[in-house]
Design an enzyme around this catalytic site. Structure first.
Site, PDB file in Angstrom:
ATOM      1  N   SER A 169      -0.397   1.886  -9.380  1.00  0.00           N
ATOM      2  CA  SER A 169      -1.214   1.527  -8.839  1.00  0.00           C
ATOM      3  C   SER A 169      -2.045   2.293  -7.645  1.00  0.00           C
ATOM      4  O   SER A 169      -2.641   1.995  -7.169  1.00  0.00           O
ATOM      5  CB  SER A 169      -1.775  -0.470  -8.809  1.00  0.00           C
ATOM      6  OG  SER A 169      -0.305  -0.599  -8.011  1.00  0.00           O
ATOM      7  N   GLN A 170      -1.019   2.994  -7.486  1.00  0.00           N
ATOM      8  CA  GLN A 170      -0.608   2.978  -6.134  1.00  0.00           C
ATOM      9  C   GLN A 170      -1.967   4.328  -5.958  1.00  0.00           C
ATOM     10  O   GLN A 170      -3.156   4.965  -4.889  1.00  0.00           O
ATOM     11  CB  GLN A 170       0.557   3.411  -5.531  1.00  0.00           C
ATOM     12  CG  GLN A 170       1.507   3.015  -5.073  1.00  0.00           C
ATOM     13  CD  GLN A 170       2.646   3.225  -5.232  1.00  0.00           C
ATOM     14  OE1 GLN A 170       3.124   4.599  -5.250  1.00  0.00           O
ATOM     15  NE2 GLN A 170       3.794   2.661  -4.908  1.00  0.00           N
TER      16      GLN A 170
ATOM     17  N   ARG B 132      14.632   2.509 -12.431  1.00  0.00           N
ATOM     18  CA  ARG B 132      14.854   1.465 -12.478  1.00  0.00           C
ATOM     19  C   ARG B 132      15.234   0.442 -13.485  1.00  0.00           C
ATOM     20  O   ARG B 132      15.823  -0.368 -13.254  1.00  0.00           O
ATOM     21  CB  ARG B 132      14.032   0.791 -11.263  1.00  0.00           C
ATOM     22  CG  ARG B 132      13.992   1.108  -9.488  1.00  0.00           C
ATOM     23  CD  ARG B 132      13.568   0.302  -8.898  1.00  0.00           C
ATOM     24  NE  ARG B 132      13.400   0.922  -7.917  1.00  0.00           N
ATOM     25  CZ  ARG B 132      12.531   0.280  -6.436  1.00  0.00           C
ATOM     26  NH1 ARG B 132      11.355  -0.429  -7.242  1.00  0.00           N
ATOM     27  NH2 ARG B 132      12.850   0.974  -5.635  1.00  0.00           N
TER      28      ARG B 132
ATOM     29  N   ARG C  14      -0.209  -0.157   4.836  1.00  0.00           N
ATOM     30  CA  ARG C  14      -1.432  -0.192   4.372  1.00  0.00           C
ATOM     31  C   ARG C  14      -2.425  -0.827   6.307  1.00  0.00           C
ATOM     32  O   ARG C  14      -3.352   0.447   6.324  1.00  0.00           O
ATOM     33  CB  ARG C  14      -2.368  -1.440   3.621  1.00  0.00           C
ATOM     34  CG  ARG C  14      -1.665  -1.067   2.001  1.00  0.00           C
ATOM     35  CD  ARG C  14      -1.707  -2.269   0.590  1.00  0.00           C
ATOM     36  NE  ARG C  14      -1.377  -1.698   0.093  1.00  0.00           N
ATOM     37  CZ  ARG C  14      -0.377  -1.558  -1.147  1.00  0.00           C
ATOM     38  NH1 ARG C  14       0.672  -1.714   0.211  1.00  0.00           N
ATOM     39  NH2 ARG C  14      -0.518  -1.175  -1.600  1.00  0.00           N
TER      40      ARG C  14
ATOM     41  N   LYS D 212       9.711   4.612 -10.202  1.00  0.00           N
ATOM     42  CA  LYS D 212       9.941   4.389  -8.940  1.00  0.00           C
ATOM     43  C   LYS D 212      11.327   5.453  -7.859  1.00  0.00           C
ATOM     44  O   LYS D 212      11.040   6.948  -8.294  1.00  0.00           O
ATOM     45  CB  LYS D 212      10.797   3.516  -8.830  1.00  0.00           C
ATOM     46  CG  LYS D 212       9.725   1.750  -9.463  1.00  0.00           C
ATOM     47  CD  LYS D 212       8.970   1.895  -8.650  1.00  0.00           C
ATOM     48  CE  LYS D 212       7.671   0.794  -8.353  1.00  0.00           C
ATOM     49  NZ  LYS D 212       6.148   0.600  -8.219  1.00  0.00           N
TER      50      LYS D 212
ATOM     51  N   ASP E 173       8.488  -5.350  -7.516  1.00  0.00           N
ATOM     52  CA  ASP E 173       9.989  -4.354  -6.440  1.00  0.00           C
ATOM     53  C   ASP E 173      10.744  -5.914  -5.801  1.00  0.00           C
ATOM     54  O   ASP E 173      11.390  -6.129  -4.973  1.00  0.00           O
ATOM     55  CB  ASP E 173       8.596  -4.435  -4.655  1.00  0.00           C
ATOM     56  CG  ASP E 173       8.481  -3.040  -5.146  1.00  0.00           C
ATOM     57  OD1 ASP E 173       8.434  -2.930  -5.742  1.00  0.00           O
ATOM     58  OD2 ASP E 173       7.613  -2.676  -4.086  1.00  0.00           O
TER      59      ASP E 173
ATOM     60  N   LYS F 159       6.509  -4.433   4.430  1.00  0.00           N
ATOM     61  CA  LYS F 159       6.175  -2.831   4.284  1.00  0.00           C
ATOM     62  C   LYS F 159       5.145  -2.707   3.783  1.00  0.00           C
ATOM     63  O   LYS F 159       4.664  -1.829   4.338  1.00  0.00           O
ATOM     64  CB  LYS F 159       7.616  -2.246   3.173  1.00  0.00           C
ATOM     65  CG  LYS F 159       7.772  -1.208   3.166  1.00  0.00           C
ATOM     66  CD  LYS F 159       9.114  -0.296   2.274  1.00  0.00           C
ATOM     67  CE  LYS F 159       8.941  -0.866   0.911  1.00  0.00           C
ATOM     68  NZ  LYS F 159       7.783  -0.174   0.288  1.00  0.00           N
TER      69      LYS F 159
END
Length: 431
Positions: free
Chosen positions: A165-166, A340, A26, A336, A309, A21
């Site tokens: 980091s996104q 989580r 990307r 998230k 993840d 994914k």
């Protein structure tokens, strides 16, 4: 949909790992940002990747697809002027496209999942975009978010990296297209550095030059660059496969998962080493992970920031290990699709697991004899929680009923089909 997970003694068989994914989203984005036509082979099919497909189409990319590949004629730095974008529940897609949307006069990202993505904060990226002259309207850092751009400026920019980091990745995708050179300095800590490495990897494949410091905290990006149209091959997905491997580890099993590259830059590749450290009998050769599970696992301590993840799946395996396990440096799990840490620990306790939480840790006191189960579980609309709780259900005495299990399709639509093909006792009930 409810997933009724029943005690399962043995898993056996071979499956192909689904396509990644993270790499798919990307590659789709850099294909859209290119002037020309790119081809992506073996793209992932999940709610997240479908959200990126839908949004780049809305922004003007021409996307065609057959059974094995997708072709994308990109829009470069000139996306179509659209009023609204719906990213569904895909946080990475939202964050990546917030920077791309700065090339548009005005775009509103709608709040389609108020109980999940709608609760997640994006202040750090909003602050960086404002430094570039982009106006942003938002709901206390959350959706709906309106971007008023058209002419973002380069220069010296800061971005915080201690939530996700996104935000940094989003800026790295967009800034090479600016007229000016850009310098990005990451403030505080940077979570999930390995995933930033994936971003830099795919950007370089498209011919873009970025100078990154060794610690990934500082970047120099020349302006006036163009993404070159290319051909890309999507590798197998470690985050989703982590759950299959953990399920094999906690049962008597003989399971092979194909298409898992040994030299992958996916941080979640570390789950293979985590399972080895827990005493699981496995081999990893020729891109095949082969697990011979015997239900005997040993506890350990692991820095989860390297495989964000994959953490929940490894925690699920540790529920049945001998001794106390600790997964630390995982605070970003709180930001998230759900929290989580707290939400997952709450559901594990319902199932009979002995677990504790700290602000940035999950501690598991293993129960090799198994857990009771026999309860209904809240999945919190989170695909990773669903996958991990399924693992626990397979080793429970009375099984588990997982509500809202259809949300597994966010990243791994074939998850239950793959487990069923391996012999898992699972009944899916549509509601």
């Amino acid at each position: 949909m409810k997933a009724i997970v029943k005690p399962t003694g043995r898993l056996e068989g071979t499956i192909n790992a689904l396509s990644s994914k993270n790499y798919t989203t990307r590659y789709l984005l850099i294909g859209a940002l290119a002037d020309g036509t790119s081809t992506v082979y073996y793209p992932a099919h999940s709610e997240d990747s479908d959200a990126m497909r839908r949004c780049i189409r809305d922004l003007g990319a021409d996307v065609q697809e057959d059974d094995t590949k997708m072709t994308i004629r990109g829009f470069g730095k000139h996306p179509k002027h659209v009023k609204e974008l719906n990213v569904g529940n895909a946080g990475a897609v939202l964050r990546f496209l917030m920077s791309t949307a700065a090339f548009c006069p005005e775009v509103t990202f709608i709040n389609a999942y108020p109980n999940s993505l709608g609760k997640r904060p994006h202040d750090d990226l909003i602050d960086s975009l404002r430094q570039m002259g982009v106006q942003v309207e938002h709901n206390d850092g959350k959706l709906p978010i309106t971007i008023r751009g058209g002419n973002p400026r380069g220069g010296k920019i800061t971005v915080s990296g201690n939530v996700s980091s996104q935000f940094l990745s989003s800026l790295l995708f967009m800034t090479p297209l600016l007229e000016e050179d850009t310098e990005i300095t990451v403030l505080h800590d940077l979570k999930s550095k390995v995933i930033v490495g994936q971003t830099l990897e795919v950007i370089a494949q498209a011919g873009i030059t970025i100078e990154a410091s060794d610690d990934l905290m500082h970047y120099k990006i020349p302006g006036k660059q163009k993404y070159a149209p290319q051909e890309y091959v999507v590798q197998g997905d470690y985050p989703g496969s982590a759950a299959i491997l953990a399920a094999a580890a906690v049962t008597n099993s003989d399971v092979k998962v194909l298409r898992l590259a040994e030299n992958s830059k996916q941080g979640e590749r570390a789950v293979v080493d985590v399972l080895r450290a827990m005493g699981v009998n496995l081999t990893h050769e020729n891109d095949v992970v082969h697990v011979l599970g015997n239900q005997k696992l040993q506890a350990g301590e692991f820095d989860g920031d390297h495989f964000t993840d994959g953490v929940l799946a490894m925690v699920a395996a540790a529920v049945f290990a001998e001794g106390t396990s600790r997964f630390y440096n995982v605070e970003n799990l709180r930001y998230k699709e759900c929290d989580r840490i707290t939400d997952f620990v709450t559901e594990l306790r319902k199932a009979g697991a002995d677990v504790e939480e700290r602000q940035s840790e999950i501690i598991i006191h293993g129960r090799p004899q198994g857990v009771a189960g026999g309860v209904e579980i809240n999945a919190h609309y989170d695909h990773r929680v669903i996958m991990a709780l399924t693992i626990v259900g397979l080793r429970s005495e009375q099984g588990l009923v997982i509500n809202d299990a259809h949300h597994v399709a966010k990243s791994y639509p074939q998850y239950f089909d793959h487990l069923l093909s391996l012999g898992a006792q699972i009944e899916l009930v549509k509601e």
